[in-house]
Design a protein around this motif. Structure first.
Motif, mmCIF file in Angstrom:
data_model
loop_
_atom_site.group_PDB
_atom_site.id
_atom_site.type_symbol
_atom_site.label_atom_id
_atom_site.label_comp_id
_atom_site.label_asym_id
_atom_site.label_seq_id
_atom_site.Cartn_x
_atom_site.Cartn_y
_atom_site.Cartn_z
ATOM 1 N N VAL A 49 0.847 -1.186 0.000
ATOM 2 C CA VAL A 49 0.000 0.000 0.000
ATOM 3 C C VAL A 49 0.886 1.241 0.000
ATOM 4 C CG1 VAL A 49 -1.816 1.265 1.216
ATOM 5 C CG2 VAL A 49 -1.767 -1.242 1.316
ATOM 6 N N ILE A 50 0.680 2.115 -0.963
ATOM 7 C CA ILE A 50 1.397 3.390 -1.032
ATOM 8 C C ILE A 50 0.420 4.503 -0.681
ATOM 9 C CG2 ILE A 50 2.624 5.019 -2.520
ATOM 10 C CD1 ILE A 50 3.536 2.643 -4.203
ATOM 11 N N ILE A 51 0.804 5.350 0.262
ATOM 12 C CA ILE A 51 -0.055 6.456 0.679
ATOM 13 C C ILE A 51 0.755 7.743 0.607
ATOM 14 C CG2 ILE A 51 -1.630 7.360 2.427
ATOM 15 C CD1 ILE A 51 -1.599 4.585 3.733
ATOM 16 N N THR A 52 0.364 8.662 -0.239
ATOM 17 C CA THR A 52 1.061 9.944 -0.302
ATOM 18 C C THR A 52 0.590 10.829 0.848
ATOM 19 O OG1 THR A 52 -0.572 11.017 -1.759
ATOM 20 C CG2 THR A 52 1.198 9.772 -2.817
ATOM 21 N N ASP A 104 -0.706 -3.130 -4.599
ATOM 22 C CA ASP A 104 -2.110 -3.489 -4.446
ATOM 23 C C ASP A 104 -3.015 -2.272 -4.259
ATOM 24 O OD1 ASP A 104 -1.862 -6.542 -4.286
ATOM 25 O OD2 ASP A 104 -0.428 -5.870 -2.778
ATOM 26 N N VAL A 105 -2.509 -1.257 -3.582
ATOM 27 C CA VAL A 105 -3.317 -0.056 -3.341
ATOM 28 C C VAL A 105 -2.429 1.178 -3.449
ATOM 29 C CG1 VAL A 105 -4.767 1.221 -1.713
ATOM 30 C CG2 VAL A 105 -4.902 -1.277 -1.790
ATOM 31 N N LEU A 106 -2.890 2.159 -4.217
ATOM 32 C CA LEU A 106 -2.278 3.480 -4.261
ATOM 33 C C LEU A 106 -3.308 4.472 -3.743
ATOM 34 C CD1 LEU A 106 -0.224 5.683 -5.089
ATOM 35 C CD2 LEU A 106 -1.250 5.608 -7.392
ATOM 36 N N LEU A 157 0.880 2.561 -12.744
ATOM 37 C CA LEU A 157 -0.191 1.682 -13.214
ATOM 38 C C LEU A 157 0.277 0.279 -13.603
ATOM 39 C CD1 LEU A 157 -3.175 1.397 -13.738
ATOM 40 C CD2 LEU A 157 -2.847 2.440 -15.996
ATOM 41 N N PRO A 158 1.439 0.118 -14.270
ATOM 42 C CA PRO A 158 1.876 -1.251 -14.583
ATOM 43 C C PRO A 158 2.057 -2.121 -13.340
ATOM 44 C CG PRO A 158 3.102 0.329 -15.902
ATOM 45 C CD PRO A 158 2.328 1.127 -14.892
ATOM 46 N N LEU A 159 2.597 -1.546 -12.253
ATOM 47 C CA LEU A 159 2.757 -2.319 -11.021
ATOM 48 C C LEU A 159 1.418 -2.590 -10.355
ATOM 49 C CD1 LEU A 159 5.949 -0.839 -9.301
ATOM 50 C CD2 LEU A 159 5.700 -3.039 -10.442
ATOM 51 N N LEU A 160 0.500 -1.646 -10.468
ATOM 52 C CA LEU A 160 -0.836 -1.859 -9.917
ATOM 53 C C LEU A 160 -1.544 -3.002 -10.635
ATOM 54 C CD1 LEU A 160 -1.744 1.872 -9.450
ATOM 55 C CD2 LEU A 160 -2.047 0.161 -7.651
ATOM 56 N N GLU A 161 -1.363 -3.091 -11.933
ATOM 57 C CA GLU A 161 -1.995 -4.180 -12.687
ATOM 58 C C GLU A 161 -1.484 -5.549 -12.251
ATOM 59 O OE1 GLU A 161 -4.423 -4.823 -15.551
ATOM 60 O OE2 GLU A 161 -5.011 -3.379 -14.033
ATOM 61 N N LYS A 162 -0.303 -5.576 -11.676
ATOM 62 C CA LYS A 162 0.248 -6.842 -11.191
ATOM 63 C C LYS A 162 -0.229 -7.169 -9.782
ATOM 64 C CE LYS A 162 4.461 -6.394 -13.974
ATOM 65 N NZ LYS A 162 5.947 -6.278 -13.950
ATOM 66 N N GLY A 163 -0.925 -6.231 -9.139
ATOM 67 C CA GLY A 163 -1.422 -6.445 -7.782
ATOM 68 C C GLY A 163 -2.690 -7.274 -7.758
ATOM 69 N N GLU A 164 -3.069 -7.672 -6.565
ATOM 70 C CA GLU A 164 -4.265 -8.493 -6.384
ATOM 71 C C GLU A 164 -5.457 -7.597 -6.072
ATOM 72 O OE1 GLU A 164 -5.935 -12.060 -3.436
ATOM 73 O OE2 GLU A 164 -3.873 -11.323 -3.271
ATOM 74 N N ALA A 165 -6.479 -7.640 -6.954
ATOM 75 C CA ALA A 165 -7.659 -6.795 -6.779
ATOM 76 C C ALA A 165 -7.239 -5.354 -6.498
ATOM 77 C CB ALA A 165 -8.553 -7.326 -5.667
ATOM 78 N N SER A 166 -6.327 -4.860 -7.313
ATOM 79 C CA SER A 166 -5.701 -3.570 -7.032
ATOM 80 C C SER A 166 -6.662 -2.419 -7.286
ATOM 81 C CB SER A 166 -4.453 -3.399 -7.897
ATOM 82 O OG SER A 166 -4.785 -3.473 -9.276
ATOM 83 N N ARG A 167 -6.384 -1.330 -6.600
ATOM 84 C CA ARG A 167 -7.216 -0.137 -6.779
ATOM 85 C C ARG A 167 -6.444 1.132 -6.467
ATOM 86 N NH1 ARG A 167 -12.175 -1.329 -2.938
ATOM 87 N NH2 ARG A 167 -11.919 -3.357 -3.945
ATOM 88 N N ILE A 168 -6.949 2.206 -7.044
ATOM 89 C CA ILE A 168 -6.403 3.543 -6.855
ATOM 90 C C ILE A 168 -7.454 4.360 -6.134
ATOM 91 C CG2 ILE A 168 -5.577 5.628 -8.016
ATOM 92 C CD1 ILE A 168 -5.077 3.505 -10.458
ATOM 93 N N VAL A 169 -7.088 4.958 -5.017
ATOM 94 C CA VAL A 169 -8.007 5.796 -4.245
ATOM 95 C C VAL A 169 -7.498 7.231 -4.312
ATOM 96 C CG1 VAL A 169 -9.033 6.246 -1.997
ATOM 97 C CG2 VAL A 169 -8.556 3.885 -2.704
ATOM 98 N N ILE A 175 -9.124 -0.858 -10.406
ATOM 99 C CA ILE A 175 -10.253 0.061 -10.376
ATOM 100 C C ILE A 175 -9.838 1.362 -9.690
ATOM 101 C CG2 ILE A 175 -11.937 -1.812 -10.352
ATOM 102 C CD1 ILE A 175 -12.433 -1.180 -7.373
ATOM 103 N N SER A 176 -10.624 2.403 -9.916
ATOM 104 C CA SER A 176 -10.364 3.718 -9.333
ATOM 105 C C SER A 176 -11.585 4.160 -8.542
ATOM 106 C CB SER A 176 -10.052 4.732 -10.440
ATOM 107 O OG SER A 176 -10.043 6.053 -9.939
ATOM 108 N N VAL A 177 -11.343 4.616 -7.315
ATOM 109 C CA VAL A 177 -12.416 5.049 -6.420
ATOM 110 C C VAL A 177 -12.025 6.392 -5.812
ATOM 111 C CG1 VAL A 177 -13.798 4.456 -4.374
ATOM 112 C CG2 VAL A 177 -12.952 2.640 -5.886
ATOM 113 N N ALA A 178 -12.998 7.273 -5.623
ATOM 114 C CA ALA A 178 -12.760 8.553 -4.951
ATOM 115 C C ALA A 178 -13.264 8.475 -3.517
ATOM 116 C CB ALA A 178 -13.462 9.689 -5.689
ATOM 117 N N ALA A 179 -12.668 9.277 -2.643
ATOM 118 C CA ALA A 179 -13.105 9.335 -1.245
ATOM 119 C C ALA A 179 -12.878 10.737 -0.718
ATOM 120 C CB ALA A 179 -12.342 8.319 -0.393
#
Length: 303
Positions: free
Chosen positions: A6-9, A84-86, A123-135, A190-194
């Motif tokens: 998980v990467i969190i800026t 897996d998560v950005l 994004l290429p590394l995210l595609e290699k993740g499991e059920a990956s998503r961008i928040v 997938i991409s989700v906003a919060a």
């Protein structure tokens, strides 16, 4: 989330730090992506004090400086084979008018453009993740925002609040347009906003060294602590029922505080022409070009 990456800026304080603690205690590999490494190390120390077995890494990136994106991504690629998560959380709120070295208004640069570039490179590394998503973190301020395409750098007139709202609207539109494009071109990510509602974080310093005295009573009355403000981003990052494209926020009055839930965005906010134009402008300004299918994304940091 055990063993997930998980990467969190912007995760050395506020809701980003609360989210980092949450994922660390679940056994995730947590990357604190921060512009102040000393504060990042302090945050890491606090997490390890509470969770000695946590896997926490501090990597430097300043989202207001595009030149720092590629070195950060290179370090991530050297350390991790998948993400897996950005969580695009870092941001600034209502500073005096400032133009970055890249020629962008500071809030638009830090809150939107830097994350746009970072997401494209990862994004290429995210595609290699499991059920990956961008928040991507937006704010209830998006409701008052307009994208001023003819004055993005604020040179022709600047209001700190209006340009903050603009950047937060850009975050929301980016999250939705990104998800639409990911689905169209066969990505599994997938991409989700919060948004956190009103959360008592250091963003409310509003460009000052500390929160103004007259704002503190209002924050206590109308806001919630960072631990609650982090819940929408945690839900967005982990809820298996989400399909992508949703907006997660507090369930209380006005979305200001409460428990996280799927929120209905402002009517007609997803204006397709605006979203497409914002995407094109962001590509041009950052030299970031997302692939049209599930292939390696390339980017040049040279402007």
């Amino acid at each position: 989330m055990n063993n997930k990456t998980v990467i969190i800026t912007g995760s050395n304080s506020g809701i980003g730090f609360e989210a980092a603690k949450h994922f660390a205690q679940l056994g995730s590999h947590v990357v604190l992506a921060v512009r102040n490494e000393a504060k990042g190390e302090e945050a890491k120390h606090e997490i390890l004090t509470n969770y000695p077995n946590a896997q926490v890494y501090v990597y430097y990136i300043d989202l207001a400086k595009l030149e720092t994106v590629d070195p950060f991504v290179n370090r991530i690629q050297e350390k991790f084979s998948a993400i897996d998560v950005l969580i695009n959380n870092a941001g600034v709120m209502m500073p005096p008018h400032t133009v970055t070295d890249d020629g962008f208004e500071l809030q638009f640069a830090s809150n939107h453009l830097g994350h746009f570039a970072l997401t494209g490179r990862l994004l290429p590394l995210l595609e290699k993740g499991e059920a990956s998503r961008i928040v991507t973190l937006t704010s209830i301020a998006y409701r008052y925002g307009t994208i001023h395409f003819d004055n993005l750098n604020g040179i022709s007139g600047y209001s700190s609040s209006k340009f903050y709202s603009q950047s937060k609207l850009a975050n929301l539109l980016f999250a939705k347009e990104l998800d639409d494009r990911l689905k169209t071109h066969g990505y599994t990510t997938i991409s989700v906003a919060a948004h956190p509602g009103l959360s008592s974080t250091n963003l409310f310093k509003l460009g000052k060294t500390e929160t103004r005295w007259f704002a503190k009573p209002l924050l206590k009355l109308f806001s919630q602590p960072p631990s609650m403000g982090a819940l929408p981003m945690i839900m967005a990052a982990t809820d298996d029922s989400l399909q992508g494209g949703e907006l997660i926020g507090p369930d209380g009055a006005g979305g200001r505080k409460g428990n996280p839930t799927i929120e209905e965005p402002k009517t007609d906010v997803y204006h397709s022409a605006t979203m497409r134009k914002l995407w094109t402008v962001s590509e041009d300004l950052t030299n970031t070009h997302f692939a049209n299918d599930n292939e390696t994304v390339t980017r040049s940091a040279t402007r």
